[in-house]
Design a protein around this motif. Structure first.
Motif, mmCIF file in Angstrom:
data_model
loop_
_atom_site.group_PDB
_atom_site.id
_atom_site.type_symbol
_atom_site.label_atom_id
_atom_site.label_comp_id
_atom_site.label_asym_id
_atom_site.label_seq_id
_atom_site.Cartn_x
_atom_site.Cartn_y
_atom_site.Cartn_z
ATOM 1 N N GLU A 110 -52.818 -11.109 -4.690
ATOM 2 C CA GLU A 110 -52.083 -10.459 -3.893
ATOM 3 C C GLU A 110 -50.719 -10.098 -4.777
ATOM 4 O OE1 GLU A 110 -51.122 -12.401 -0.172
ATOM 5 O OE2 GLU A 110 -53.253 -12.717 0.260
ATOM 6 N N GLY A 111 -50.576 -10.613 -5.862
ATOM 7 C CA GLY A 111 -49.273 -10.629 -6.581
ATOM 8 C C GLY A 111 -48.159 -11.508 -6.229
ATOM 9 N N SER A 112 -47.154 -11.530 -7.109
ATOM 10 C CA SER A 112 -46.034 -12.557 -6.846
ATOM 11 C C SER A 112 -45.227 -11.910 -5.738
ATOM 12 C CB SER A 112 -45.360 -12.976 -7.915
ATOM 13 O OG SER A 112 -44.831 -11.786 -8.633
ATOM 14 N N VAL A 161 -43.112 -3.353 -5.286
ATOM 15 C CA VAL A 161 -43.703 -2.288 -4.869
ATOM 16 C C VAL A 161 -43.411 -1.908 -3.746
ATOM 17 C CG1 VAL A 161 -46.404 -2.107 -3.903
ATOM 18 C CG2 VAL A 161 -45.846 -3.321 -6.097
ATOM 19 N N ARG A 162 -43.141 -2.624 -2.801
ATOM 20 C CA ARG A 162 -42.583 -2.370 -1.258
ATOM 21 C C ARG A 162 -41.139 -1.412 -1.328
ATOM 22 N NH1 ARG A 162 -41.482 -6.910 0.460
ATOM 23 N NH2 ARG A 162 -43.714 -7.502 1.143
ATOM 24 N N GLN A 195 -41.025 2.484 -0.436
ATOM 25 C CA GLN A 195 -40.100 3.008 0.610
ATOM 26 C C GLN A 195 -39.298 4.066 -0.083
ATOM 27 O OE1 GLN A 195 -37.697 -0.596 1.189
ATOM 28 N NE2 GLN A 195 -39.230 -1.460 2.900
ATOM 29 N N GLU A 196 -38.957 3.943 -1.289
ATOM 30 C CA GLU A 196 -38.337 4.991 -2.155
ATOM 31 C C GLU A 196 -39.098 6.172 -1.918
ATOM 32 O OE1 GLU A 196 -35.227 5.408 -3.079
ATOM 33 O OE2 GLU A 196 -34.807 3.540 -2.578
ATOM 34 N N ALA A 197 -40.430 6.151 -2.175
ATOM 35 C CA ALA A 197 -41.301 7.197 -2.133
ATOM 36 C C ALA A 197 -41.307 8.206 -0.894
ATOM 37 C CB ALA A 197 -42.758 6.995 -2.639
ATOM 38 N N ALA A 198 -41.447 7.101 0.041
ATOM 39 C CA ALA A 198 -41.554 7.759 1.583
ATOM 40 C C ALA A 198 -40.144 8.338 1.767
ATOM 41 C CB ALA A 198 -41.687 6.449 2.509
ATOM 42 N N LYS A 199 -39.034 7.804 1.437
ATOM 43 C CA LYS A 199 -37.665 8.271 1.626
ATOM 44 C C LYS A 199 -37.450 9.750 0.946
ATOM 45 C CE LYS A 199 -34.374 5.573 1.313
ATOM 46 N NZ LYS A 199 -33.270 4.665 0.683
ATOM 47 N N ARG A 200 -38.264 9.702 -0.218
ATOM 48 C CA ARG A 200 -38.046 11.083 -0.911
ATOM 49 C C ARG A 200 -39.047 12.237 -0.212
ATOM 50 N NH1 ARG A 200 -38.494 7.977 -5.563
ATOM 51 N NH2 ARG A 200 -40.602 8.206 -5.604
ATOM 52 N N ARG A 201 -40.231 11.715 0.275
ATOM 53 C CA ARG A 201 -40.933 12.787 1.139
ATOM 54 C C ARG A 201 -40.316 13.042 2.632
ATOM 55 N NH1 ARG A 201 -45.267 9.100 -0.507
ATOM 56 N NH2 ARG A 201 -45.081 7.981 1.441
#
Length: 375
Positions: free
Chosen positions: A235-237, A244-245, A249-255
């Motif tokens: 699952e990743g550290s 990643v989260r 969130q940054e990508a969702a904020k830009r959209r």
């Protein structure tokens, strides 16, 4: 005081651990099961076809021993004769060989399944360690293998004694029987002896198979730390998941910010919250929220709205209600229809006034209780 690794291995192996073990050629196998299966097949084959096979081999031997002097001294004819006899002998015993080969292949597959691992062929230098060799020599597994070998010896010896005692008259009769009859009779007795021995081998296999399965699972037991590390790998550290989260969130904020210029109005708190609304009466049943946020996000929504000349309407109760009740991309609830309609009507009238140079409309009075409306 820290526990030893062996004491820490109390957890059942995970599917990933089992799959890795299979890739390394580690699967449950019972040599006793394979031996018992092969012996049983050979015994059954000799019991039913031993006489015919023995007579065929006897005929080949008699034919080969009946060579004339000229043939015996002629080297060029001996090799073809030997090859022909070997082919005939192989043809005679081929059914037994084929059946035992099938048994030798199916018995391991029945216990651990088919597994072809090239990694198992890689040399393991740890096996050359004298200390590791001594540990294996005095391990519980070696003790069990020694006990099985001793039990096998005792059982086979006991059955051999009982078989010889019970069939002694048949064995003695072989000396007075005609040669073809004695050969066929001896083959049948050999098959019966193998079937008798299979009883002992089957008993040992019945004990060995559960032991091998239990031993295999014990070798693959995991500690809680190993399970945590495996989950971390899968699952990743936490740090990586956090990054990643944040990136998501940054990508969702830009959209979301890209939708603000398409909004009809931005309803604010006025500084703590901001909610951007859009309505297309041809395509939408009700206005939708295209962006929303608090604090810094709200400030950024207002900046984008001002940059693209999107009207900003201050209505703290309505802003709180919209921010709390509607997700991004969702329609406003029916309880807020009237308040939102008042805001949109004002915005449309304001656009018309700016376009025609008329007086701007009066600000509508939004019901202060709208923010406390339950949805």
């Amino acid at each position: 005081m820290a526990e030893s690794p062996a004491q820490e291995r109390t957890e059942q192996p995970t599917p990933k651990r089992l799959e890795e073990a299979r890739r390394h050629g580690q699967v449950p196998r019972s040599p006793e099961l394979t031996t018992a299966t092969v012996m049983l097949i050979a015994g059954v084959g000799l019991h039913f076809a031993g006489s015919r096979i023995a007579l065929a081999l006897n005929g080949i031997m008699r034919s080969d021993l009946a060579l004339g002097r000229e043939q015996a001294l002629e080297a060029s004819s001996l090799i073809p004769s030997l090859a022909s006899s070997a082919a005939q002998a192989l043809e005679a015993i081929a059914p037994i060989l084929a059946l035992t080969l099938v048994g030798a292949l199916l018995a391991p597959i029945a216990l651990g399944g088919w597994n072809l691992s090239l990694q198992a062929l890689v040399p393991d230098v740890t096996r050359l360690s004298p200390m590791n060799g001594l540990r294996r020599l005095f391990s519980m597994r070696s003790g069990v293998e020694l006990g099985k070998a001793f039990a096998k010896f005792l059982l086979v010896a006991l059955i051999a004694v009982l078989f010889l005692k019970g069939r002694s008259s048949d064995l003695m009769a072989l000396g007075v029987e005609p040669l073809p009859t004695a050969v066929a009779h001896a083959a049948a007795l050999g098959g019966d002896a193998l079937l008798a021995f299979c009883g002992a081998l089957a008993l040992i296999a019945a004990v060995d198979v559960p032991w091998q399965l239990w031993s295999y699972r014990q070798r693959l037991l995991m500690s809680r730390q190993e399970i945590r590390e495996e989950l971390k790998d899968n699952e990743g550290s936490p740090e990586m998941k956090g990054r990643v989260r944040r990136a998501q969130q940054e990508a969702a904020k830009r959209r979301m910010m890209q939708e603000v210029p398409k909004a009809d109005v931005v309803v604010t708190n006025p500084t703590h919250l901001a909610v951007a609304l859009r309505y297309d009466e041809q395509r939408m049943r009700a206005p939708i929220v295209v962006a929303k946020g608090a604090d810094e996000v709200a400030a950024r929504i207002r900046e984008v709205a001002i940059e693209h000349r999107v009207p900003i309407f201050e209505a703290p109760p309505l802003a709180r209600a919209l921010h709390r009740a509607v997700a991004i991309g969702g329609e406003i609830p029916t309880s807020l229809y009237v308040a939102v309609a008042q805001v949109l009507t004002y915005v449309y009238q304001l656009r018309t006034a700016r376009r025609t140079g008329a007086m701007p409309p009066a600000l509508p009075k939004i019901d202060p209780a709208v923010g406390e409306t339950r949805h």
